[in-house]
Design an enzyme around this catalytic site. Sequence first.
Site, PDB file in Angstrom:
ATOM      1  N   THR A   1       1.144  -1.694   0.096  1.00  0.00           N
ATOM      2  CA  THR A   1       0.258   0.428  -0.206  1.00  0.00           C
ATOM      3  C   THR A   1       1.053   0.995  -0.099  1.00  0.00           C
ATOM      4  OG1 THR A   1      -1.954  -1.071   1.216  1.00  0.00           O
ATOM      5  CG2 THR A   1      -1.342   0.985   1.507  1.00  0.00           C
ATOM      6  N   GLY A   2       1.911   1.283   1.347  1.00  0.00           N
ATOM      7  CA  GLY A   2       3.075   2.131   0.758  1.00  0.00           C
ATOM      8  C   GLY A   2       3.630   3.044  -0.715  1.00  0.00           C
TER       9      GLY A   2
ATOM     10  N   HIS B   1       5.107  -9.587  -0.774  1.00  0.00           N
ATOM     11  CA  HIS B   1       5.165  -7.772  -1.599  1.00  0.00           C
ATOM     12  C   HIS B   1       6.442  -8.007  -1.174  1.00  0.00           C
ATOM     13  CE1 HIS B   1       1.038  -6.363  -0.272  1.00  0.00           C
ATOM     14  NE2 HIS B   1       1.319  -6.046   0.911  1.00  0.00           N
TER      15      HIS B   1
END
EC number: 2.4.3.8
Length: 352
Positions: free
Chosen positions: A271-272, A318
Amino acid sequence: MSPCGRARRHTSRGAMAVLAWKFPRTRLPVGASALCVVVLCWLYIFPVYRLPNEKEIVQGVLQQGTAWRRNQTAARVFRKQMEDCCDPAHLFAMTKMNSPMGKSMWYDGEFLYSFTIDNSTYSLFPQATPFQLPLKKCAVVGNGGILKKSGCGRQIDEANFVMRAIRQTIEWGLMSSFSQGLTEPLLLYNRFQNLLWSRKTFVDNMKIYNHSYIYMPAFSMKTGTEPSLRVYYTLSDVGANQTVLFANPNFLRSIGKFWKSRGIHAKRLSTGLFLVSAALGLCEEVAIYGFWPFSVNMHEQPISHHYYDNVLPFSGFHAMPEEFLQLWYLHKIGALRMQLDPCEDTSLQPTS
């Protein structure tokens, strides 16, 4: 048979024996053998890149130091790349302009599911992206354990626009106020029983964000649609100050392709990184905080994975070290500023 004929025959057999010794028979089909040769040649010409391990990355950052100068040219060039690939100014959020009624769209995190924008969904969208662009000075706040007791609240508040990836209630004086910002509570609703029961606690927790935008991935994966819509209706029913925006799956898909072409190989970006990508395309100046996915800080002291817990992400979902290296490169060329040290001194060097 003449002696000469026998001699030629023995010579021929001898040559065949030599060839058989040099090239012994194999059970591999000819095609598989050829493929092996091609793979070996490819590896010789293009050797496999080995990602540095955590210790090597941390040591590299420590050796290079965190001194930084803004490079307006580098920032402008990268912003142009983001505009060309992903058009964040128009596609960042779903609007009536980019998502007309009747349009069919695919979830960016699903391969088999699509949805059609009907009247009830269309009515939830703003007419256009509600920001006055370009945004001047933006801060993007991640969830890294390096944020804990960083003292960066005042420095973050100096930004004109703050983007946060929210997971927990803000603690440790991380920020003093939330005058304007964009929050993305991807997992926040999981702490409140998916808003299926009492919603008062959720509403109370959101009050800290004042007049902010809540960025929800309603159409990223099918499982996220209903919880995201509950967030919208919950805040709307109580007349909350926050405005809910829905992430545009076409924008998220384009961002994923962009970073994959630059070497980030993961099932999904964090998300970052989605938020940093948006900021790089929407803002003239970008500073990021909490983007440090390692188990030690800049002084090689142990820290938690997040500033609020030490729960590691699912393995292989991720690619956090790869994401960090890409962002660190942008820091080194002056396209954005990555804050890794405590924020005791907020003075910046002159721009180049």
